[in-house]
Each structure stands twice: as structure tokens, then as C-alpha cells.
Motif scaffolding. Sequence first.
Motif, PDB file in Angstrom:
ATOM      1  N   LEU A  10       9.638 -26.881 -44.700  1.00 56.75           N
ATOM      2  CA  LEU A  10       9.895 -27.510 -43.402  1.00 56.75           C
ATOM      3  C   LEU A  10      11.396 -27.629 -43.151  1.00 56.75           C
ATOM      4  CD1 LEU A  10       8.971 -28.971 -40.847  1.00 56.75           C
ATOM      5  CD2 LEU A  10       8.866 -31.084 -42.188  1.00 56.75           C
ATOM      6  N   ILE A  52      12.738 -24.318 -42.029  1.00 55.30           N
ATOM      7  CA  ILE A  52      12.445 -24.043 -40.619  1.00 55.30           C
ATOM      8  C   ILE A  52      13.443 -24.766 -39.715  1.00 55.30           C
ATOM      9  CG2 ILE A  52      10.718 -24.316 -38.806  1.00 55.30           C
ATOM     10  CD1 ILE A  52       8.581 -24.168 -41.023  1.00 55.30           C
ATOM     11  N   TRP A 108      17.088 -23.484 -38.728  1.00 57.34           N
ATOM     12  CA  TRP A 108      17.308 -22.511 -37.653  1.00 57.34           C
ATOM     13  C   TRP A 108      17.223 -23.149 -36.268  1.00 57.34           C
ATOM     14  CZ3 TRP A 108      16.455 -20.340 -42.336  1.00 57.34           C
ATOM     15  CH2 TRP A 108      17.014 -19.097 -42.591  1.00 57.34           C
ATOM     16  N   CYS A 136       9.570 -14.311 -48.980  1.00 54.54           N
ATOM     17  CA  CYS A 136      10.639 -15.160 -48.438  1.00 54.54           C
ATOM     18  C   CYS A 136      11.956 -14.922 -49.170  1.00 54.54           C
ATOM     19  CB  CYS A 136      10.242 -16.634 -48.543  1.00 54.54           C
ATOM     20  SG  CYS A 136       8.853 -17.124 -47.492  1.00 54.54           S
ATOM     21  N   TRP A 179      12.916 -16.417 -41.272  1.00 53.37           N
ATOM     22  CA  TRP A 179      12.457 -17.669 -40.673  1.00 53.37           C
ATOM     23  C   TRP A 179      10.946 -17.668 -40.475  1.00 53.37           C
ATOM     24  CZ3 TRP A 179       9.866 -19.133 -36.256  1.00 53.37           C
ATOM     25  CH2 TRP A 179       9.890 -20.498 -35.971  1.00 53.37           C
ATOM     26  N   TRP A 180      10.387 -16.565 -39.996  1.00 53.32           N
ATOM     27  CA  TRP A 180       8.948 -16.542 -39.750  1.00 53.32           C
ATOM     28  C   TRP A 180       8.161 -16.620 -41.062  1.00 53.32           C
ATOM     29  CZ3 TRP A 180       5.755 -17.374 -35.888  1.00 53.32           C
ATOM     30  CH2 TRP A 180       4.417 -17.048 -36.064  1.00 53.32           C
ATOM     31  N   CYS A 194       9.054 -18.224 -43.754  1.00 53.84           N
ATOM     32  CA  CYS A 194       9.089 -19.643 -44.136  1.00 53.84           C
ATOM     33  C   CYS A 194       8.178 -20.472 -43.238  1.00 53.84           C
ATOM     34  CB  CYS A 194      10.521 -20.166 -44.073  1.00 53.84           C
ATOM     35  SG  CYS A 194      11.659 -19.404 -45.254  1.00 53.84           S
ATOM     36  N   PHE A 195       8.147 -20.125 -41.943  1.00 51.43           N
ATOM     37  CA  PHE A 195       7.302 -20.860 -41.006  1.00 51.43           C
ATOM     38  C   PHE A 195       5.823 -20.677 -41.347  1.00 51.43           C
ATOM     39  CE2 PHE A 195       4.712 -20.801 -37.152  1.00 51.43           C
ATOM     40  CZ  PHE A 195       4.943 -22.085 -36.657  1.00 51.43           C
TER      41      PHE A 195
END
Length: 492
Positions: A282, A285, A288, A389, A469-470, A472-473
Motif C-alpha cells: 500500500l 502505491i 506514486w 515486482c 506501479w500496477w 504493486c497495485f
Amino acid sequence: MALLGAQLVITLVMVSIIQKLGPHYSLARWILCSTGLIRYLYPTDDELRALAGVPKDKAKGKKGGRYIENGKTGDTFHIPRSLDVQLETTKVTPLDVVHLRYYTEYQWLVDFALYSTIVYIATEVYQYFFPLKDEINLSMLWCFLVVGFALKLLVLLTVQYFRAEESVGERSTVIVTGFAYLLVAMMILIVDENTLELGLDKAYKSFNESAAAFLDTQGLDSKGPASKLVLKFFLALWCGLVGAVFTFPGLRMSRMHWDSLRYCGENRLLKIALNLSFAFPLLLIILWVKPICRDYLTARVFTGMTGPLMTPHAFESLRLIAVVVAVLLRLLLMPVYLQAYLNMAYHRIEEQKKEAGRITNLELQKKVAAVFYYLCVVTLQYVAPIIMCLFFTFMYKTLGGYAWDGLFTAAPSPEECPADAPHPSHFTPFPGQEESITHSAKQFTLALDSMKQVFTTDVFRGLLGFATWWSCFAWFATTSMGMVYQTYFGHT
């Protein structure tokens, strides 16, 4: 033009290490067999007969049957579900795991990821002292292969839910979550860059201008290869795929996290580490989200200070280091999570004791044995998203022109920053050496220069930054969805 240089030596040395030491030393095998993992053994037929009071000669009645397993013939008989069965335990050994499903794939992925990390670190150290100018960064090829292998294995594991006829619920879950992530990705891709700094708009502008200029030099009139809408649509499709294949790894991870917290007992340090590991994605995320992090850390001047807390150069390094720390923490806690999974065999039997009715000896034994049988599948679901990741971050750092030591050093001057524009080669052949350069080498050099003209640093920053980023999201979203399920619908 020096295409490989010392990097070729690093790659060849690592290939030699893989060939010589790979069969004898394995990080993947060490994680399963040398970290103290305990598995549960299913009770034998004789033990079940003794507990249930079933005579051996009566086990072949009308309701019974016979089976052949591992070359041995046995009888099928019924026992009460509430039978007080006590499972024996033993340590996981290499002889136990080599026959497990997906063990070869798991071992290859983890070991190859380790070798690729070593190549990447060695290349980064070499590049720190001797910056690469016209050389190909071979470590990026290693990283790309690792990401490809991890995604391929996740897809293969997901495909199994579509092949099994009894996996209707799992198949529906994958389809629904895939479309849900596709919708979420479309919404995210229209968010303003001043809110979520993915860098895709700048990447598209740079790519379109560079590609148009390249096509113009080839005598082709074009304003760009594709529209922004089309490119973002394909990015959204990729996001939906990643979200779909991350679904069951996330659900499995949340179940192991839920069980691990129960086994912590009074170990507060371990409980803090588990919760920190779960919540760390979290934080990644949020890093960014520009108004919350970048503006707060690099633009705002607090009372009593003469400048912001960090420079933009340091903030970029902070994001890279944060991803690596999150991955390392998750890997360090891996034995704890895997043991929580193996303990499911014990809890299955304990839950069964509360049920009424009868069960066959084979069904009970399979209920226990299946947990260990799928250990490597669960381990793959655990490590593959982490590896994706991590190696997306490696590629984002190197191809994006960032630095690891930005927290401790000043920002580089414009002259030291990697240039996006093509630059002339610094290689000047000696007199007469032109004849020794083959035609294929010239073509390869020309193709490489063309790639550098089109795929600039801004392009890599946008694409790989978004991929990092995606990942990790999706990593956090799927585990959070699983924790919500465990909280309201799972077993306590």
C-alpha cells in the motif's frame, strides 16, 4: 562500437555457474528443505482400522472396495468423521519435494531469478565505476526473461482452473476479477498526471515524436505509429491479464497471512513484521500519488526548514528502494507463510472431527496428503508476483536512468543525465579495420541505434514505471480482497 564489453564476461561466467553449480546448489530447494518446514503425514490403513475398530477381514464388505497406490493394494473402508486421528509430523526433505507438482518450474524460476539478480548487481557495480556509453545492458535481458517466466507460470497456473471440470467457481472468479481489473485500469489511465504520476503521457509524446522522426528518415510520411487511446487500451488489457493471474495468488496469500497471525501467539515482533509485510505494498502505491508523496516531500517547506525534505532525485531513489525492501521482507517471511499453509492439514482433520457421518479411509488420507502435494503450486503463487515486482523495478531503474544512491548523493548535472536524443558513436576504427566489420554487425548496429532513437528514456520511464506501479497495485488489491473474504466469510 563496443556492444558488450565486460558485460559479456559477467554473463558467460554466470552461465558457467548455472551449468556447474545449478544441479548441486539450489536456493529454491533450500527454502523448502532447510528452513525448518514441517509437514503432516496421513494415517495408514492399519492405524485407521485400529482407531475405528474395523477388523481387517470385514473391510472387504459390500460397501468396501480395493485400490492400488504406489504399487500396493489396499482396502477401502468407512470410518467415523469424528474419529480422534492424531497426525504425525516430519521435516520436509529433498526426497519429498522432487516429486511434487510444479517443483521443476518453481526451482527454475527461483534459481534463475537469483542468478539474474547477481548479474544485475554485478552489472550495476561495473556501470557505477565505468558508465556504459554504447554498450548493450545485458542485465536487462536477464530481467526481461525473469519477468516473462514468472508471468508465464502464473498464466499456466490460472489455465488449470479452466481445464478442470469441477473448478467452475474458480473459473468464474478469474473471469470476473479480470474484467474488474480491466475496468479499474481504464479508470486509472484517464487520471491526470498531476494526481497519479505514471509518466505515460510524457512517454507517449516522446515515443510518437521519435517514431515519427524515424519514419520520416526512412522516407515514410507519418504523424505517429498509433493513437494514445489505442495504446492505453492495450495497456488496460495487459492490466486485466495481470490482475486475473494475481487473483488466486492474492487469495492464497491472504489465507496464509490470516493463519500466520494466529500462530504468532505472544511473538509481537513477528506479528509486527507480518502486518508490515502485508501493508508495505500500500505504501508503494501511495508513493506514486503526487499530492500525497512527491509534493509533500519534494516541494513543501516545513516550518523551521530552508528547503523541502528531499530532492526529486532522492525521491526517485526512495521509491526504488522501498520496492526492494518490501520484496526482501516478504521473502524473509516466506517460511512462516509456507508453514501456515502446511498446517492446513492439521486444521482440516480438526474441523472434520466436529462433523457427523462417515468417510472412507482414502478420502481422509487424500485430504491430508493434498496439502503437501500442492506445496510447490502455493510457493509459486507466493514468489511469482514478488519476482515480477522486483524485476520490473530493476528495469525501471536502469532503463529509466535513475540511481540507487539518490538519498545520499546530490542530483546529477544535466551533462551526466542520460540523453534521450541519439548521439554519435565514440568508436573510431583503426585504418584498415573497416574491412573486418561484417555486414551483419553493421545491420545490428544500425538496428540498435534506431531502437535508441525511438525508445527513449522517457518512454522507458513511463512504461516500466506504470508496470511497476500496477504490479504493486494488483499485488496489494488481491491480498486485500482475500483478507476481506477471510474476515467475513472465512473460518476463524
